[in-house]
Scaffold this active site. Structure first.
Site, short mmCIF file in Angstrom:
data_model
loop_
_atom_site.label_atom_id
_atom_site.label_comp_id
_atom_site.label_asym_id
_atom_site.label_seq_id
_atom_site.Cartn_x
_atom_site.Cartn_y
_atom_site.Cartn_z
N ALA A 134 0.89 -1.06 -0.11
CA ALA A 134 0.02 0.09 -0.07
C ALA A 134 0.86 1.29 0.06
O ALA A 134 0.28 2.28 0.14
CB ALA A 134 -0.88 -0.01 1.27
N ASN A 202 1.75 -3.07 8.43
CA ASN A 202 2.64 -3.56 8.02
C ASN A 202 3.58 -2.63 6.97
O ASN A 202 4.60 -2.69 6.57
CB ASN A 202 2.27 -4.94 7.25
N HIS A 232 -1.30 7.68 3.40
CA HIS A 232 0.16 7.78 4.05
C HIS A 232 1.08 8.86 3.38
O HIS A 232 1.10 8.76 2.09
CB HIS A 232 0.83 6.23 3.74
#
Length: 281
Positions: A134, A202, A232
């Site tokens: 991601a 993760n 993010h």
């Protein structure tokens, strides 16, 4: 290094096993079915509920073998995709890397508690692969790490429903269900976050492994009631470059903790194995 019984090439055909048949596992299984990824085939799936898995896989052109133990996958495949609960990581990964094979790991936070698996892979010629998942920019971070990286900072903002129930929040009595404005729920390192948010961060561990490690990387986690995407932002200061990147990932309908791009990242990695042109490090 002990000799392998049979070497494989994705051009000749490599067998892939999937450990765990959740959101990511199902997407990768569909992509592998019927030779959609050149050179690879789905040979086995390990799950807790075999009957349910067989029903879910029945529509595939070539349904794989279904087993109910993770540690029996190795003889059945050349590559294993680990997308199971993190406590099962050693049972999935160790047999493959001991046999000199490849394990693709999504629960990379659990690697921090099982660093011996990396040494086992080194000793036997195996490989542990952490896909981009991601987070964008891991190629740039990896390249910068060949020089000197001074700082890496990551700020993660998630919808409230994607963080509710995280062990760190429960243990510290942090209530987020009714918040009406963004709330910082964690500041620390990816190593700390991997234990407190095992289903969420993760991505931060992957960033730390690509760069300056799980203890020096700085991490903030925010719960945001107005967000509908996992966001993010990473900021890197290195002697080779200074860069910042932001990604907004669409959560899957089945699991708000998992972005749609995670499965696509695994599929892209598998496709590269036999690709005549590879783009990226």
């Amino acid at each position: 290094m002990p000799p392998q019984e049979e070497s494989w090439s994705p051009v000749r055909g490599g067998r892939v096993a999937i450990a765990g048949l959740g959101t990511v596992g199902r997407a990768v299984a569909r992509a592998l079915d019927g030779g959609a990824i050149p050179g690879l085939s789905l040979s086995a799936v390990a799950v807790r509920d075999a009957d349910k898995a067989r029903a879910e896989l029945a529509a595939l052109a070539a349904p794989p073998e279904v087993v109910t133990a993770f540690d029996v996958l190795e003889p059945r495949a050349d590559i294993v995709l680990e997308c199971a609960p993190s406590q099962h990581l050693p049972a999935i990964v160790r047999p493959f890397v001991t046999a000199g094979k490849t394990a693709v790991v999504l629960s990379c936070g659990a690697l921090l508690d099982h660093e011996d698996l990396v040494e086992t892979a080194r000793a036997h010629g195996g490989q542990i692969v952490v896909p981009t998942g991601a987070l964008l920019g891991l190629d740039a971070v990896t390249a910068a790490a060949e020089g000197t990286i001074h700082t890496v900072r990551m700020i993660t903002r998630k919808p409230v429903r994607g963080l509710v129930g995280a062990p760190y929040l429960v243990e510290n009595g942090i209530e987020i269900a009714g918040i009406t404005e963004p709330m910082r729920v964690f500041a620390g390192s990816p190593r700390e976050a991997a234990r407190g948010f095992p289903a969420n961060l993760n991505v931060a561990v992957a960033l730390s492994l690509a760069g300056i490690g799980p203890d020096r990387t700085e991490l903030e986690i925010w719960a945001d009631p107005v967000l509908d995407r996992n966001t993010h932002r990473i900021e890197v200061d290195a002697d080779a470059a200074r860069f910042a990147m932001t990604i907004e990932n669409v959560p899957t309908d089945e699991n708000p903790r998992t972005g749609r791009i995670t499965a696509l990242s695994v599929i892209a990695y598998l496709r590269k194995l036999a690709a005549p042109l590879r783009v990226g490090t």
